[in-house]
Design an enzyme around this catalytic site. Structure first.
Site, PDB file in Angstrom:
ATOM      1  N   VAL A 115      30.270  21.983  32.120  1.00 36.02           N
ATOM      2  CA  VAL A 115      29.098  21.174  32.475  1.00 36.02           C
ATOM      3  C   VAL A 115      29.426  20.041  33.443  1.00 36.02           C
ATOM      4  CG1 VAL A 115      27.767  21.755  30.423  1.00 36.02           C
ATOM      5  CG2 VAL A 115      29.306  19.766  30.373  1.00 36.02           C
ATOM      6  N   LYS A 152      38.243  25.669  27.053  1.00 33.73           N
ATOM      7  CA  LYS A 152      38.165  26.549  25.881  1.00 33.73           C
ATOM      8  C   LYS A 152      38.911  27.865  26.092  1.00 33.73           C
ATOM      9  CE  LYS A 152      33.540  24.750  24.777  1.00 33.73           C
ATOM     10  NZ  LYS A 152      32.100  25.081  24.746  1.00 33.73           N
ATOM     11  N   TYR A 172      27.805  31.049  29.812  1.00 30.89           N
ATOM     12  CA  TYR A 172      26.735  30.745  28.859  1.00 30.89           C
ATOM     13  C   TYR A 172      25.739  31.908  28.800  1.00 30.89           C
ATOM     14  CZ  TYR A 172      28.753  26.067  29.513  1.00 30.89           C
ATOM     15  OH  TYR A 172      29.613  25.010  29.603  1.00 30.89           O
ATOM     16  N   TYR A 224      39.421  18.320  20.324  1.00 31.06           N
ATOM     17  CA  TYR A 224      38.393  19.028  21.089  1.00 31.06           C
ATOM     18  C   TYR A 224      37.860  18.166  22.238  1.00 31.06           C
ATOM     19  CZ  TYR A 224      33.882  21.211  22.135  1.00 31.06           C
ATOM     20  OH  TYR A 224      32.800  21.773  22.786  1.00 31.06           O
ATOM     21  N   SER A 264      34.077  22.913  29.280  1.00 24.47           N
ATOM     22  CA  SER A 264      34.214  24.184  28.561  1.00 24.47           C
ATOM     23  C   SER A 264      35.253  25.130  29.153  1.00 24.47           C
ATOM     24  CB  SER A 264      32.861  24.900  28.497  1.00 24.47           C
ATOM     25  OG  SER A 264      31.997  24.264  27.584  1.00 24.47           O
TER      26      SER A 264
END
Length: 312
Positions: free
Chosen positions: A266, A71, A248, A196, A68
């Site tokens: 993660v 992103k 998160y 992605y 992530s």
């Protein structure tokens, strides 16, 4: 050499060993099978200053995938490709209060766009906005951007992790098809997911991650080369999302306990920075229930508290 830099050199190995034991309070991500192979008790960190000098401690030789954290930078690239109006017609600017892979609010709350670009639905929508005529061309541009920011032309994606994510990414496919149905996604679902999954599977180390954080710490300019790489406004947007959504559902707690913009993945990785001073990259694969590195968060709390880094 500042007294703070000297203290980092002296204390960082000790802090790493103190925090390493926190791994017992979490477990390595297993929902992507390839990630479950990471050593649970590993912990490594690199702190890089504006001259490109590093303080290094722990298991910094291990490589890991961005997950992530990627992103943050695909958001920046999408902003550079399309501008704010287009990007924020597809994703919102608010935290969700839900799990990063939840689709709950997509259906419940109008206008039905993902709440922010750092949850999975938002990042999938952002991946569809990357300029290019094919998934291969889009990802090539993403990878080249990552190589530019890390100053590392050897950066590649991990084929095994990509295959593992693609084979098990059923919920991400559900999110993507929902976004397609609502007219949010550009292109074909599988083409968007290919981009992605590939950018999440880009493999690097703590030094690469610290260099990416350093560019953000200096508002888009690489202080080592002096070259501006990202418009300041887009760095401002990215750092704000990192502060409000980057850890998160623990983003508020992290802001209180550490007080720095950060993004976790993660794989157990965390990228953060002390604005105007340092980029920081770390990895500790054992995750807490929120999906953040148990040892890594503990280490950053120790560092921030001792060195008075909190922006608040």
């Amino acid at each position: 050499m500042t007294s703070e830099w000297q203290r980092l050199q002296t204390k960082l190995p000790e802090w790493v060993e103190q925090s390493r034991h926190e791994y017992i309070h979490g477990k390595v991500a297993a929902y992507i099978p390839e990630l479950s192979k990471a050593p649970a008790d590993a912990l490594g960190v690199v702190v890089m200053n504006g001259a490109g000098e590093n303080v290094v401690a722990g298991d910094t030789e291990i490589q890991f995938t961005m997950q992530s954290i990627s992103k943050v930078f695909t958001l920046i690239l999408a902003l550079m490709d399309n501008g704010e109006d287009v990007v924020f017609s597809k994703v919102g600017m608010e935290p969700t209060g839900d799990r990063f892979n939840s689709m709950l609010k997509l259906e419940l709350i109008e206008p039905g766009i993902p709440f922010n670009p750092l949850i999975n639905a938002g990042a999938i929508a952002i991946s569809s906005l990357i300029r290019g005529n094919s998934p291969e061309e889009k990802f090539a541009r993403v990878l080249q951007f990552f190589r530019l920011l890390t100053h590392n032309d050897t950066l590649e994606y991990d084929q095994d992790v990509y295959d593992s994510e693609s084979a098990t990414g059923h919920l991400n496919r559900s999110l993507a098809y929902f976004l397609m149905e609502k007219g949010i996604l550009r292109g074909h679902v599988e083409d968007v997911l290919e981009v992605y999954f590939r950018h999440c599977a880009v493999k690097l180390n703590c030094t690469d991650l610290a260099r990416m954080g350093l560019v953000l710490a200096y508002n888009g300019r690489d202080p080592v080369t002096g070259i501006p790489l990202i418009p300041r406004r887009y760095v401002q947007i990215a750092k704000t999302f990192m502060t409000t959504c980057g850890m998160y559902d623990a983003s508020g707690e992290f802001a209180i306990q550490v007080g720095l913009p950060a993004k976790s993945g993660v794989s157990g990785s965390i990228m953060t920075m002390v604005p105007g001073r340092y980029g920081i990259g770390l990895v500790g694969p054992s995750l807490n229930r929120m999906g953040n590195s148990t040892a890594g968060v503990h280490l950053l709390e120790t560092m921030s508290r001792d060195l008075d880094w909190s922006l608040f």
